[in-house]
Write a protein that holds these residues in place. Structure first.
Motif, PDB file in Angstrom:
ATOM      1  N   LEU A  37     -24.137   0.047   8.721  1.00 25.95           N
ATOM      2  CA  LEU A  37     -24.307   1.295   9.478  1.00 25.95           C
ATOM      3  C   LEU A  37     -24.724   1.018  10.929  1.00 25.95           C
ATOM      4  O   LEU A  37     -24.489   1.847  11.813  1.00 25.95           O
ATOM      5  N   HIS A  38     -25.355  -0.139  11.164  1.00 24.65           N
ATOM      6  CA  HIS A  38     -25.692  -0.487  12.552  1.00 24.65           C
ATOM      7  C   HIS A  38     -24.416  -0.597  13.385  1.00 24.65           C
ATOM      8  O   HIS A  38     -24.340  -0.091  14.511  1.00 24.65           O
ATOM      9  N   TRP A  39     -23.412  -1.233  12.790  1.00 22.38           N
ATOM     10  CA  TRP A  39     -22.164  -1.423  13.530  1.00 22.38           C
ATOM     11  C   TRP A  39     -21.387  -0.114  13.635  1.00 22.38           C
ATOM     12  O   TRP A  39     -20.705   0.112  14.632  1.00 22.38           O
ATOM     13  N   CYS A  40     -21.525   0.727  12.611  1.00 27.82           N
ATOM     14  CA  CYS A  40     -20.893   2.063  12.687  1.00 27.82           C
ATOM     15  C   CYS A  40     -21.541   2.854  13.820  1.00 27.82           C
ATOM     16  O   CYS A  40     -20.851   3.550  14.587  1.00 27.82           O
ATOM     17  N   HIS A  41     -22.875   2.751  13.912  1.00 30.72           N
ATOM     18  CA  HIS A  41     -23.596   3.445  14.979  1.00 30.72           C
ATOM     19  C   HIS A  41     -23.159   2.919  16.337  1.00 30.72           C
ATOM     20  O   HIS A  41     -22.922   3.673  17.284  1.00 30.72           O
ATOM     21  N   ARG A  42     -23.013   1.606  16.390  1.00 31.75           N
ATOM     22  CA  ARG A  42     -22.622   0.977  17.649  1.00 31.75           C
ATOM     23  C   ARG A  42     -21.209   1.413  18.059  1.00 31.75           C
ATOM     24  O   ARG A  42     -20.947   1.674  19.238  1.00 31.75           O
ATOM     25  N   ALA A  43     -20.312   1.469  17.070  1.00 28.44           N
ATOM     26  CA  ALA A  43     -18.933   1.901  17.368  1.00 28.44           C
ATOM     27  C   ALA A  43     -18.915   3.352  17.834  1.00 28.44           C
ATOM     28  O   ALA A  43     -18.180   3.707  18.773  1.00 28.44           O
ATOM     29  N   TRP A  98     -15.004  -5.845  19.123  1.00 30.67           N
ATOM     30  CA  TRP A  98     -14.210  -5.943  17.898  1.00 30.67           C
ATOM     31  C   TRP A  98     -15.068  -6.143  16.662  1.00 30.67           C
ATOM     32  O   TRP A  98     -14.676  -5.759  15.555  1.00 30.67           O
ATOM     33  N   ILE A  99     -16.264  -6.751  16.838  1.00 36.60           N
ATOM     34  CA  ILE A  99     -17.114  -6.942  15.648  1.00 36.60           C
ATOM     35  C   ILE A  99     -17.544  -5.579  15.098  1.00 36.60           C
ATOM     36  O   ILE A  99     -17.476  -5.323  13.890  1.00 36.60           O
ATOM     37  N   ALA A 100     -17.989  -4.707  16.015  1.00 40.45           N
ATOM     38  CA  ALA A 100     -18.431  -3.378  15.568  1.00 40.45           C
ATOM     39  C   ALA A 100     -17.298  -2.636  14.863  1.00 40.45           C
ATOM     40  O   ALA A 100     -17.489  -2.062  13.778  1.00 40.45           O
ATOM     41  N   TRP A 101     -16.125  -2.682  15.457  1.00 42.61           N
ATOM     42  CA  TRP A 101     -14.994  -1.974  14.830  1.00 42.61           C
ATOM     43  C   TRP A 101     -14.562  -2.653  13.531  1.00 42.61           C
ATOM     44  O   TRP A 101     -14.223  -1.990  12.542  1.00 42.61           O
ATOM     45  N   GLY A 102     -14.592  -3.970  13.547  1.00 46.17           N
ATOM     46  CA  GLY A 102     -14.196  -4.703  12.332  1.00 46.17           C
ATOM     47  C   GLY A 102     -15.109  -4.373  11.166  1.00 46.17           C
ATOM     48  O   GLY A 102     -14.644  -4.091  10.056  1.00 46.17           O
ATOM     49  N   VAL A 103     -16.441  -4.395  11.437  1.00 49.95           N
ATOM     50  CA  VAL A 103     -17.395  -4.107  10.358  1.00 49.95           C
ATOM     51  C   VAL A 103     -17.271  -2.636   9.930  1.00 49.95           C
ATOM     52  O   VAL A 103     -17.314  -2.320   8.734  1.00 49.95           O
ATOM     53  N   THR A 104     -17.084  -1.751  10.912  1.00 49.28           N
ATOM     54  CA  THR A 104     -17.001  -0.318  10.599  1.00 49.28           C
ATOM     55  C   THR A 104     -15.810  -0.020   9.694  1.00 49.28           C
ATOM     56  O   THR A 104     -15.952   0.636   8.646  1.00 49.28           O
TER      57      THR A 104
END
Lengths: 253, 311
Positions: free
Chosen positions: A205-211, A224-230
């Motif tokens: 969810l941290h990366w979803c928040h970041r995206a 791309w890490i944020a989008w990849g994890v999301t």
């Protein structure tokens, strides 16, 4: 495909036939809008780098949207327990419908409800000083959709093993709520203690928040890490959920 | 399908793990064959394994050991092609209470891959067969228990299954609704004679309607015969009295089963007449009648009825 469409339609009919859910759905959005707009905007002075461009109210916006997504998604996951208690789930599980149709219907209907709730907040973000482009807003909605799908699937994985709604609430408090608290919704990761920073980075969810935030122009570009994890959070959790339901045993029927 | 076996179980064991306690052995080496096109009652007390057997057939639970074949396929590996041939009526109706009967049945059609006009025709035909044509637009939540049961039967029959499983389908129904539902089942069976029906129950009059009765107890098969054959096995008369007189009746040569304060003694006419005379002389209250399925049940399972509900 017929099964997935029919089950999704059923979820939406259920939503429309429960007036309290409609009121809660739209009321939550209105409530958060008022809280963010009238409450936080004047209460905190911008200080840290991430809040400088938008103010604290703007900084909080993605987190609040994520929170709405969290609660909306939890409701979708809980409906699996209700389906089991009311007997509907067993009639689906003994049919030839594939397991993915159950997962897809819960996810699609849940995500749609979340988007109906969150879209007004994101579209109206300008009122909170968030200068998001149309593309940015659409990308933020996509991130929220992925986050919501992931939460619904994690919730369904838990709900598959839990008999009661009250039991699910306990697990929700223990698992899903901390995921939101450690998503960066309330405080930036830069300010977190060392170990907490590691936990936050391991939290999808941290990366979803970041995206979401990055797409709205709040804080750093998502990358791309944020989008990849999301996106991965949504897909992998859906895959695990399908595998789980495919066993058709446990407490499924 | 006639002459073949719809369900074949061999040494089937199913366990339910419990925390800090011994596992519940719901099926304990059950071996049973159910013929195709028959109507079989699974009769037994709570905890005898009736529901667990049905859940094993639908793959809702996975047996720990043994072999189970459903419609010729191995149940542990059977796929959607077998589920396509199954209809199941559960203890609780498998319908969405917020949807109308029509919406529920159309959803069920979609689960089997039918949509559009084909689905609508199927829904109309099956609603008519259970007498619900004029209630199709009613929400399931607004229906009486009996009507909801009929709607659930229509749902289970939509796919025109080869094997219809009914898990205590009349639970919670008043006597009139129960009789009406059982009559409907008989009409359904007459309309589709090739279909195999397997119905779990603990009610004797329901089991009496079936071709064969599989008597279960403690997760095992105790007897599997026609109701007439089961009754004939007991003898010509059944004598009911208090448990305290069980030993007297045994001494008189009758087969006696006792438990829960009562005793059921069975035997031929002469033995029953002799026992009746002895009990009358001793001023003991008793009743003599032709053996019923209830006597069969008590004779075989009278001492096994302790325990909780079906796992």
């Amino acid at each position: 495909m017929n099964a997935a469409i029919a089950l999704t339609k059923r979820e939406l009919i259920r939503l429309l036939r429960e007036p309290t859910r409609i009121v809660a759905l739209l009321g939550t959005t209105l409530l958060f809008w008022l809280v963010i707009g009238a409450g936080f905007s004047g209460s905190f002075a911008p200080g840290q780098s991430e809040t400088q461009s938008t103010g604290f109210a703007g900084y909080l916006l993605p987190g609040m949207v994520l929170m709405i997504a969290l609660f909306g998604s939890i409701m979708a996951a809980i409906s699996l327990i209700q389906d089991r208690q009311e007997g509907f789930l067993q009639s689906v599980l003994v049919s030839p419908a594939p397991a993915w149709s159950v997962v897809a219907s819960k996810t699609l209907a849940g995500v749609l409800a979340v988007l109906i709730q969150t879209a007004p907040l994101l579209v109206g973000a300008r009122l909170l000083g968030v200068e998001a482009t149309v593309t940015g807003t659409l990308l933020a909605l996509a991130a929220i959709a992925c986050a919501s799908a992931g939460i619904i699937n994690v919730g369904m994985l838990l709900a598959w093993r839990i008999n009661s709604v009250s039991g699910f609430h306990g697990v929700m408090n223990l698992v899903l709520l901390p995921m939101w608290l450690l998503s960066g919704a309330l405080f930036p990761i830069d300010g977190a203690a060392g170990w907490m920073g590691i936990v936050m980075r391991a939290n999808p969810l941290h990366w979803c928040h970041r995206a979401t935030a990055g797409s709205l122009g709040i804080g750093a570009e998502p990358g791309w890490i944020a989008w990849g994890v999301t996106v991965g959070f949504a897909l992998v959790s859906a895959g695990v959920c399908v595998l789980q339901i495919n066993t058709r045993s446990a407490k499924g029927a | 399908m006639s002459g073949s076996v719809a369900i074949s179980a061999r040494d089937l064991c199913t366990r339910f793990p419990r925390r800090r306690a011994e596992d519940i052995l719901a099926l304990d080496g059950l071996t049973l064959d159910i013929s195709s096109s028959s109507w079989t009652a699974l009769l037994g007390p709570n905890g005898s394994g009736k529901s667990t057997l049905l859940k094993s057939v639908t793959r809702a639970v996975t047996p720990a050991s043994g072999e189970l074949r459903v419609l010729g396929a191995d149940a542990s590996t059977s796929d959607a092609s077998v589920r396509r041939r199954l209809g199941v009526v559960f203890q609780a109706p498998g319908l969405d209470r917020l949807l109308t009967i029509r919406e529920n049945l159309l959803t069920q059609c979609a689960l089997f891959g039918w949509s559009g006009a084909a689905a609508r025709e199927r829904v109309a035909a099956h609603a008519e067969s259970v007498g619900l044509t004029d209630r199709l637009n009613d929400r399931v939540g607004s229906l009486s228990g009996g009507l909801a049961r009929r709607a659930d039967l229509a749902r289970a029959l939509l796919s025109e299954p080869d094997l219809l499983l009914l898990d205590e389908p009349t639970n919670g129904l008043d006597p009139e609704a129960r009789a009406s539902f059982l009559d409907l089942l008989e009409r359904t069976r007459a309309a589709r004679p090739a279909m195999t029906l397997v119905m779990s129950t603990h009610l004797m009059d329901e089991a009496e309607r079936c071709d064969t009765v599989a008597l279960l107890g403690g997760g095992r098969l105790i007897a599997h015969e026609t109701p007439e054959a089961l009754r004939a096995d007991l003898g010509e008369r059944a004598l009911h009295t208090a448990e305290a007189h069980a030993s007297t009746l045994e001494q008189l040569g009758l087969r006696v089963r006792s438990g829960d304060g009562r005793a059921v003694a069975t035997g031929d006419l002469d033995l029953a007449a002799h026992a009746s005379a002895e009990l009358t002389r001793a001023s003991v209250e008793f009743e003599v009648r032709s053996p019923s399925l209830e006597d069969v049940y008590l004779a075989h399972a009278g001492n096994r009825s302790a325990g909780g509900g079906d796992p």
